[in-house]
Design a protein around this motif. Sequence first.
Motif, mmCIF file in Angstrom:
data_model
loop_
_atom_site.group_PDB
_atom_site.id
_atom_site.type_symbol
_atom_site.label_atom_id
_atom_site.label_comp_id
_atom_site.label_asym_id
_atom_site.label_seq_id
_atom_site.Cartn_x
_atom_site.Cartn_y
_atom_site.Cartn_z
ATOM 1 N N PHE B 34 0.801 -0.962 -0.184
ATOM 2 C CA PHE B 34 0.050 -0.112 0.082
ATOM 3 C C PHE B 34 0.835 1.014 -0.001
ATOM 4 N N TYR B 36 0.635 5.127 0.968
ATOM 5 C CA TYR B 36 0.010 6.459 1.579
ATOM 6 C C TYR B 36 0.751 7.807 1.486
ATOM 7 N N LEU B 44 -3.165 9.012 7.992
ATOM 8 C CA LEU B 44 -2.626 8.160 6.564
ATOM 9 C C LEU B 44 -3.543 8.198 5.823
ATOM 10 N N LEU B 46 -4.637 7.022 2.224
ATOM 11 C CA LEU B 46 -4.266 5.640 1.244
ATOM 12 C C LEU B 46 -4.195 6.251 -0.353
ATOM 13 N N THR B 49 -3.390 0.695 -3.692
ATOM 14 C CA THR B 49 -3.058 -0.656 -3.516
ATOM 15 C C THR B 49 -2.163 -1.227 -4.533
ATOM 16 N N GLU B 59 -7.002 5.042 -5.172
ATOM 17 C CA GLU B 59 -8.194 5.597 -4.581
ATOM 18 C C GLU B 59 -8.704 6.888 -5.326
#
Lengths: 113, 118
Positions: B34, B36, B44, B46, B49, B59
């Motif tokens: 991941f 961040y 954090l 995101l 992934t 995201e």
Amino acid sequence: GENVEQHPSTLSVQEGDSAVIKCTYSDSASNYFPWYKQELGKGPQLIIDIRSNVGEKKDQRIAVTLNKTAKHFSLHITETQPEDSAVYFCAASKGGGSYIPTFGRGTSLIVHP
Amino acid sequence: GAVVSQHPSRVICKSGTSVKIECRSLDFQATTMFWYRQFPKQSLMLMATSNEGSKATYEQGVEKDKFLINHASLTLSTLTVTSAHPEDSSFYICSARNAGTGSGNTIYFGEGSWLTVV
């Protein structure tokens, strides 16, 4: 999706006192709850975690409790020391290999000597 | 515990250039990593992934053409910030999931990378 609430956002204690940080989660399917400690300028470090098949786990001065019915879990630090000062993050996740953990917003713990 | 190494820890680059950040799991294989981004005194955020051998899942709001993620092996993921601008200056952190037998899918974080774009 999962929603994790963490309180308090800031916690100030005297050295030697206990500190408690609480988190609630929304998804009853979550079954893995790690806690991370982040010191200034560094990445978060896993300090303790708990899975839903146990209600409490302890490692020296730190402990985590889990109440699945109420969907909340807490971090307890006893005999706090100045080096415990950091930001602490809780997280909740389903335990499978494809799930993304949801983090709380963090608690800034300040331990005064 | 398991170790995730992130490099570089600090980097300064000129506006318009690209910079690559590496994330390595040193003692376990990580099928999922991941990425961040963290702003001062905030949680954090995101970004994406990264799954080994497949395209990253970004995201909402994260530009995939700007933040290129590659996860070519089970121990290495890279984040490349392309055409960096001062607003990209931030603390970037990776984490890796230990999906090995008996590992409990525990997630470990790297040390973070401070990016400053001048």
